[in-house]
Design an enzyme around this catalytic site. Sequence first.
Site, PDB file in Angstrom:
ATOM      1  N   CYS A 112       0.738  -1.210  -0.089  1.00 60.62           N
ATOM      2  CA  CYS A 112      -0.036   0.024  -0.046  1.00 60.62           C
ATOM      3  C   CYS A 112       1.014   1.471  -0.101  1.00 60.62           C
ATOM      4  O   CYS A 112       0.183   2.263  -0.211  1.00 60.62           O
ATOM      5  CB  CYS A 112      -0.862  -0.120   1.173  1.00 60.62           C
ATOM      6  SG  CYS A 112      -1.817  -1.518   1.273  1.00 60.62           S
ATOM      7  N   HIS A 250      -3.592   6.802   2.843  1.00 60.68           N
ATOM      8  CA  HIS A 250      -4.018   5.712   2.187  1.00 60.68           C
ATOM      9  C   HIS A 250      -5.321   5.238   2.683  1.00 60.68           C
ATOM     10  O   HIS A 250      -5.664   5.366   3.858  1.00 60.68           O
ATOM     11  CB  HIS A 250      -2.955   4.712   2.794  1.00 60.68           C
ATOM     12  CG  HIS A 250      -3.275   2.963   2.471  1.00 60.68           C
ATOM     13  ND1 HIS A 250      -3.774   2.800   1.272  1.00 60.68           N
ATOM     14  CD2 HIS A 250      -3.369   2.034   3.255  1.00 60.68           C
ATOM     15  CE1 HIS A 250      -4.037   1.699   1.368  1.00 60.68           C
ATOM     16  NE2 HIS A 250      -3.733   0.925   2.411  1.00 60.68           N
ATOM     17  N   ASN A 280     -10.105  -0.579   0.243  1.00 61.64           N
ATOM     18  CA  ASN A 280      -8.649  -0.727   0.005  1.00 61.64           C
ATOM     19  C   ASN A 280      -7.858  -0.947  -1.223  1.00 61.64           C
ATOM     20  O   ASN A 280      -7.947  -1.987  -1.390  1.00 61.64           O
ATOM     21  CB  ASN A 280      -7.927  -0.978   1.404  1.00 61.64           C
ATOM     22  CG  ASN A 280      -6.538  -1.222   1.393  1.00 61.64           C
ATOM     23  OD1 ASN A 280      -5.796  -0.676   0.676  1.00 61.64           O
ATOM     24  ND2 ASN A 280      -6.007  -1.715   2.655  1.00 61.64           N
TER      25      ASN A 280
END
Length: 323
Positions: A112, A250, A280
Amino acid sequence: MYFSKIKYTGAYVPERIVTNDELEKMVDTDDEWIRSRTGIGERRVSMGENTSELAAKSAQDIIRKGNISPEDIELIIVATATPERITPSAACMVQAAIGASRAVAFDISAACSGFVFALSAADKFIRTGAYKNALVIGAEVLSKYVDWTDRTTCVLFGDGAAGAYIERSDKPGIIAEDIGCDGSKGMCLNGGYNTAANAFNDAEQYSDRFIHMDGKAVFDFATRKVPESAKRLLEENGVSTDDIKYVVPHQANERIVKIISRKLKIPMDRFYLNMFRYGNTSAASIPIALNEMFEKNMVAEGDRLLLAGFGGGLTWCSMLIDV
Ligand code: UT7
């Protein structure tokens, strides 16, 4: 000494939307749990397109917006944890798909945090004078690694790609970053495992492609490391939180972002959130958000942004950018 600056952004997400209600029919979960624990309402899921295809479509969006000649692109970096092949890299496949025949292309794997790691690397190539421009993409098809019977992970992730075209500039654009890793905690978020079995050893042939996560451990890591890293970055560069127009975090979990907001003393209305619509998307999450902010004209030349992420590795990333 050169600087690099983001000139254009772009994105591509699959059309197929999977709602929380749909997941309720697949695993023992419900919309209320998912929304209240994560802030996620729906996610995009690939109907067969793989990572490099998503990446190439987001690159084409950038090329179209910037009216860029693909042959003029000098460097392509794709941040991904979910490439479709060991080789060629997703970046080489993008290079071919968009006709960027002169570009050097390679992938970066930092889950990520990948997009910010890739932006940091591209910035160094431009600052040293090695290249004049770079296409930096974050792309993931996480759905192929999700165990769709595991409620603790399947509600979280989504597929997508987005990125930025950065160019040599006289004025600072990418100012500085604080990026780091703690490999000792790597197994808190792991997936896509193969044993080292071969014709010369007795190792058992075994593969497990699914993502496994100790959610609480990652939650604790993120809420500790991200504020620490962002504070260090601001301090080292003499930047006050008042100078930050927006934080682009994020998009993993709204509760994590709320804790980061409290610890940094930056109000939530200065954090850009879109996890409700995409979940996500790992390396694609920060650039999808950035692209939406550019498309909505939320930022103007000179605005200062703080990118803030964390993820598998475990890794973390904070970056200061002047638009
Ligand atoms: O990019 C980095 C990727 N990872 C992350 O960012 C993950 C960070 N961690 C998190 O976001 C949170 O830890 C989660 C959203 C994954 C989980 O939230 P939580 O508040 O930490 O929940 P929990 O793991 O403590 O689970 C609480 C309960 C458990 O039931 P019991 O044991 O208390 O009976 C879970 O089994 O909630 C249950 N649960 C669910 N219930 C309904 C876990 N997943 C679900 C679900 N639906 N989808």
